[in-house]
Design a protein around this motif. Sequence first.
Motif, PDB file in Angstrom:
ATOM      1  N   LYS A 298      11.871  -2.147   5.209  1.00  0.00           N
ATOM      2  CA  LYS A 298      12.381  -1.439   3.890  1.00  0.00           C
ATOM      3  C   LYS A 298      11.021  -0.605   3.219  1.00  0.00           C
ATOM      4  O   LYS A 298       9.758  -1.243   3.853  1.00  0.00           O
ATOM      5  CB  LYS A 298      12.785  -2.375   2.808  1.00  0.00           C
ATOM      6  CG  LYS A 298      13.734  -3.346   3.005  1.00  0.00           C
ATOM      7  CD  LYS A 298      15.160  -2.389   2.783  1.00  0.00           C
ATOM      8  CE  LYS A 298      16.333  -3.350   3.103  1.00  0.00           C
ATOM      9  NZ  LYS A 298      17.516  -2.263   3.069  1.00  0.00           N
ATOM     10  N   PHE A 299      11.136   0.443   2.663  1.00  0.00           N
ATOM     11  CA  PHE A 299       9.891   1.080   2.048  1.00  0.00           C
ATOM     12  C   PHE A 299      10.109   0.821   0.927  1.00  0.00           C
ATOM     13  O   PHE A 299      10.750   0.913  -0.103  1.00  0.00           O
ATOM     14  CB  PHE A 299      10.131   2.418   2.105  1.00  0.00           C
ATOM     15  CG  PHE A 299       9.964   3.180   3.551  1.00  0.00           C
ATOM     16  CD1 PHE A 299       9.508   2.561   4.707  1.00  0.00           C
ATOM     17  CD2 PHE A 299      10.166   4.508   3.926  1.00  0.00           C
ATOM     18  CE1 PHE A 299       9.461   2.772   5.975  1.00  0.00           C
ATOM     19  CE2 PHE A 299      10.061   4.977   5.143  1.00  0.00           C
ATOM     20  CZ  PHE A 299       9.737   4.144   6.242  1.00  0.00           C
ATOM     21  N   CYS A 300       8.987   0.065   0.354  1.00  0.00           N
ATOM     22  CA  CYS A 300       8.579  -0.450  -1.049  1.00  0.00           C
ATOM     23  C   CYS A 300       8.658   0.611  -2.049  1.00  0.00           C
ATOM     24  O   CYS A 300       9.442   0.173  -3.040  1.00  0.00           O
ATOM     25  CB  CYS A 300       7.090  -1.185  -1.022  1.00  0.00           C
ATOM     26  SG  CYS A 300       7.009  -2.054  -2.528  1.00  0.00           S
ATOM     27  N   CYS A 301       8.396   1.678  -1.706  1.00  0.00           N
ATOM     28  CA  CYS A 301       8.467   2.808  -2.944  1.00  0.00           C
ATOM     29  C   CYS A 301       9.841   3.333  -3.299  1.00  0.00           C
ATOM     30  O   CYS A 301      10.160   3.572  -4.444  1.00  0.00           O
ATOM     31  CB  CYS A 301       7.627   4.136  -2.498  1.00  0.00           C
ATOM     32  SG  CYS A 301       7.945   5.022  -1.232  1.00  0.00           S
ATOM     33  N   VAL A 302      10.665   3.484  -2.281  1.00  0.00           N
ATOM     34  CA  VAL A 302      12.053   3.995  -2.565  1.00  0.00           C
ATOM     35  C   VAL A 302      13.132   2.805  -2.567  1.00  0.00           C
ATOM     36  O   VAL A 302      14.321   2.882  -2.959  1.00  0.00           O
ATOM     37  CB  VAL A 302      12.377   5.153  -1.646  1.00  0.00           C
ATOM     38  CG1 VAL A 302      11.704   6.409  -1.932  1.00  0.00           C
ATOM     39  CG2 VAL A 302      12.214   4.679  -0.024  1.00  0.00           C
TER      40      VAL A 302
ATOM     41  N   LEU B  74       0.908  -1.174   0.015  1.00  0.00           N
ATOM     42  CA  LEU B  74       0.097   0.081  -0.018  1.00  0.00           C
ATOM     43  C   LEU B  74       1.003   1.209   0.042  1.00  0.00           C
ATOM     44  O   LEU B  74       1.600   1.377   0.893  1.00  0.00           O
ATOM     45  CB  LEU B  74      -0.997   0.124   1.236  1.00  0.00           C
ATOM     46  CG  LEU B  74      -2.079  -1.262   1.429  1.00  0.00           C
ATOM     47  CD1 LEU B  74      -2.445  -0.537   2.743  1.00  0.00           C
ATOM     48  CD2 LEU B  74      -2.902  -0.933   0.242  1.00  0.00           C
ATOM     49  N   MET B  75       0.628   2.284  -0.673  1.00  0.00           N
ATOM     50  CA  MET B  75       1.359   3.211  -0.929  1.00  0.00           C
ATOM     51  C   MET B  75       0.279   4.680  -0.974  1.00  0.00           C
ATOM     52  O   MET B  75      -0.708   4.644  -1.126  1.00  0.00           O
ATOM     53  CB  MET B  75       2.211   3.571  -2.380  1.00  0.00           C
ATOM     54  CG  MET B  75       3.096   2.346  -2.430  1.00  0.00           C
ATOM     55  SD  MET B  75       4.002   2.615  -3.909  1.00  0.00           S
ATOM     56  CE  MET B  75       5.268   0.896  -3.788  1.00  0.00           C
ATOM     57  N   VAL B  76       1.039   5.678  -0.267  1.00  0.00           N
ATOM     58  CA  VAL B  76       0.581   6.972   0.044  1.00  0.00           C
ATOM     59  C   VAL B  76       1.220   8.221  -1.093  1.00  0.00           C
ATOM     60  O   VAL B  76       0.709   8.472  -2.033  1.00  0.00           O
ATOM     61  CB  VAL B  76       0.256   7.575   1.159  1.00  0.00           C
ATOM     62  CG1 VAL B  76      -0.328   8.892   1.352  1.00  0.00           C
ATOM     63  CG2 VAL B  76      -0.768   6.428   1.941  1.00  0.00           C
ATOM     64  N   ASP B  77       2.477   8.411  -0.495  1.00  0.00           N
ATOM     65  CA  ASP B  77       3.063   9.441  -1.058  1.00  0.00           C
ATOM     66  C   ASP B  77       4.041   8.894  -2.269  1.00  0.00           C
ATOM     67  O   ASP B  77       4.328   9.562  -3.392  1.00  0.00           O
ATOM     68  CB  ASP B  77       3.947  10.398  -0.051  1.00  0.00           C
ATOM     69  CG  ASP B  77       5.192   9.487   0.455  1.00  0.00           C
ATOM     70  OD1 ASP B  77       4.627   8.626   1.188  1.00  0.00           O
ATOM     71  OD2 ASP B  77       6.149   9.826   0.075  1.00  0.00           O
ATOM     72  N   GLY B  78       4.565   7.672  -1.896  1.00  0.00           N
ATOM     73  CA  GLY B  78       5.472   7.299  -3.243  1.00  0.00           C
ATOM     74  C   GLY B  78       6.926   7.383  -2.931  1.00  0.00           C
ATOM     75  O   GLY B  78       7.727   7.423  -3.970  1.00  0.00           O
ATOM     76  N   THR B  79       7.249   8.405  -1.926  1.00  0.00           N
ATOM     77  CA  THR B  79       8.674   9.078  -1.978  1.00  0.00           C
ATOM     78  C   THR B  79       9.384   8.778  -0.710  1.00  0.00           C
ATOM     79  O   THR B  79      10.139   9.504  -0.436  1.00  0.00           O
ATOM     80  CB  THR B  79       8.505  10.579  -2.326  1.00  0.00           C
ATOM     81  OG1 THR B  79       7.592  11.079  -1.223  1.00  0.00           O
ATOM     82  CG2 THR B  79       8.023  10.818  -3.777  1.00  0.00           C
ATOM     83  N   GLY B  80       9.061   7.830  -0.023  1.00  0.00           N
ATOM     84  CA  GLY B  80       9.619   7.509   1.395  1.00  0.00           C
ATOM     85  C   GLY B  80       9.301   8.286   2.650  1.00  0.00           C
ATOM     86  O   GLY B  80       9.995   8.268   3.601  1.00  0.00           O
ATOM     87  N   MET B  81       8.180   9.111   2.459  1.00  0.00           N
ATOM     88  CA  MET B  81       7.867  10.033   3.605  1.00  0.00           C
ATOM     89  C   MET B  81       6.752   9.461   4.527  1.00  0.00           C
ATOM     90  O   MET B  81       7.020   9.766   5.731  1.00  0.00           O
ATOM     91  CB  MET B  81       7.537  11.388   3.037  1.00  0.00           C
ATOM     92  CG  MET B  81       8.628  12.188   2.440  1.00  0.00           C
ATOM     93  SD  MET B  81       8.277  13.825   2.369  1.00  0.00           S
ATOM     94  CE  MET B  81       7.014  13.733   0.886  1.00  0.00           C
ATOM     95  N   CYS B  82       5.903   8.601   4.111  1.00  0.00           N
ATOM     96  CA  CYS B  82       4.675   8.390   5.034  1.00  0.00           C
ATOM     97  C   CYS B  82       4.835   6.884   5.718  1.00  0.00           C
ATOM     98  O   CYS B  82       4.353   6.597   6.813  1.00  0.00           O
ATOM     99  CB  CYS B  82       3.649   8.280   4.172  1.00  0.00           C
ATOM    100  SG  CYS B  82       3.199   7.026   3.133  1.00  0.00           S
ATOM    101  N   GLY B  83       5.672   6.110   5.209  1.00  0.00           N
ATOM    102  CA  GLY B  83       5.910   4.799   5.752  1.00  0.00           C
ATOM    103  C   GLY B  83       4.896   3.744   5.600  1.00  0.00           C
ATOM    104  O   GLY B  83       4.908   2.543   6.020  1.00  0.00           O
ATOM    105  N   CYS B  84       3.793   3.985   4.866  1.00  0.00           N
ATOM    106  CA  CYS B  84       2.666   3.160   4.544  1.00  0.00           C
ATOM    107  C   CYS B  84       3.132   1.971   3.802  1.00  0.00           C
ATOM    108  O   CYS B  84       2.601   0.738   4.140  1.00  0.00           O
ATOM    109  CB  CYS B  84       1.658   3.912   3.822  1.00  0.00           C
ATOM    110  SG  CYS B  84       0.299   2.928   3.308  1.00  0.00           S
ATOM    111  N   CYS B  85       4.281   1.997   2.969  1.00  0.00           N
ATOM    112  CA  CYS B  85       4.520   0.911   2.306  1.00  0.00           C
ATOM    113  C   CYS B  85       5.411   0.128   2.930  1.00  0.00           C
ATOM    114  O   CYS B  85       6.199  -0.708   1.978  1.00  0.00           O
ATOM    115  CB  CYS B  85       4.775   1.170   0.780  1.00  0.00           C
ATOM    116  SG  CYS B  85       6.307   2.357   0.972  1.00  0.00           S
ATOM    117  N   ARG B  86       5.491   0.064   4.218  1.00  0.00           N
ATOM    118  CA  ARG B  86       6.944  -0.732   4.869  1.00  0.00           C
ATOM    119  C   ARG B  86       6.709  -2.047   4.567  1.00  0.00           C
ATOM    120  O   ARG B  86       5.604  -2.688   4.821  1.00  0.00           O
ATOM    121  CB  ARG B  86       7.187  -0.521   6.050  1.00  0.00           C
ATOM    122  CG  ARG B  86       6.153  -0.588   7.169  1.00  0.00           C
ATOM    123  CD  ARG B  86       6.615   0.042   8.544  1.00  0.00           C
ATOM    124  NE  ARG B  86       5.696  -0.579   9.486  1.00  0.00           N
ATOM    125  CZ  ARG B  86       4.740   0.376  10.046  1.00  0.00           C
ATOM    126  NH1 ARG B  86       4.523   1.565   9.279  1.00  0.00           N
ATOM    127  NH2 ARG B  86       3.781  -0.186  10.896  1.00  0.00           N
TER     128      ARG B  86
END
Length: 281
Positions: free
Chosen positions: A240-244, A220-232
């Motif tokens: 790890k953050f999936c987006c970055v 799950l992603m929100v900002d996609g740039t490593g700032m929100c932590g949603c995609c961990r």
Amino acid sequence: MKILDKKVLAEREPRIVYLEVLAEEICKAFKPGQFVILMVSEVGERIPLTIVDKNLKNQSISLIFQEVGLTTKLLGRLNKGDGLYSLVGPLGNPAEIKNYGRVILVGGGVGIAEIFPLARAFKEEGNHLTTILGARNKDLLILEEDLRKMSDEFYITTDDGSYGRKGFTTDVLKELLESSESQGDRYKLIYAVGPIPMMKKVSEITQRFKIKTLVSLNALMVDGTGMCGCCRVSVGGEIKFCCVDGPEFEAHLIDWTELSLRNKIYEDKEKHICKLYKLVT
Ligand code: FAD
Ligand code: FES
Ligand code: MG
């Protein structure tokens, strides 16, 4: 961000739709494996979609998505000439493309769209490419001819047996790995993109054969740039953050149970919003 072209690739619900979108800067920078995050309208959410292809002449990118919930359904209602509210990319790391020798690509469902740019890139690097595609049924199978042309070996499975072999991509994968072991002709890389249960099963099979396996994760992603932590995601015991850090990861290191639980966190709310929306439209 204007839509230059639209095609419905699979009419049967949940529909699969192709969009060509004007994206001057993104098309110049895009590399296989990367994605965009878009908003359909000002009041909507942000969703990530893989960049399937680019067209430098039209300064455009193509996206293929399945209408699984509210935002993808709203996106599917847009037509040629309409515009997206926002489009950010290319995001994420490019895929690790090099000459491995013998490579198997496994694409399940709309994950087939995501392996399309990888197939072309692996082929251009001179790999021997075996492609296994899986869909629930014949009507939901996409990009068959394009991927068949790029592949040295090509297999199709459908869950209901309406086309190709009845069963799952992992049935074919297991057989190929067993016969390559007995012939001493090993595959060097397996790359899988599709539903989490499929990628998890691929990972379990290839771990037994000790073959490097990469997957592109759909956290799950929100900002996609490593700032929100949603995609961990947990990879090898590290966060790890999936987006970055991804979306590509070594399959054998992923905590699959955590990933599938996290991806279902908002399921009730997503369905509720979809119902509310139907009431007002
Ligand atoms: P919802 O009903 O809101 O959600 C349905 C399911 O989609 C959820 O249960 C969840 O598993 C997933 N999802 C929902 N919101 C998000 C979100 N913000 N981020 C990630 N997943 C979400 N789908 C495609 O059809 N084609 C693609 O090329 C594609 N590429 C992707 C690339 C990446 C890097 C990631 C992370 C996801 C990709 N997806 C792709 C999945 C796509 O983002 C979701 O299907 C979409 O967000 C669903 O939104 P919805 O509102 O329509 O559905
Ligand atoms: Fe926010 Fe990855 S989507 S950190
Ligand atoms: Mg949603």
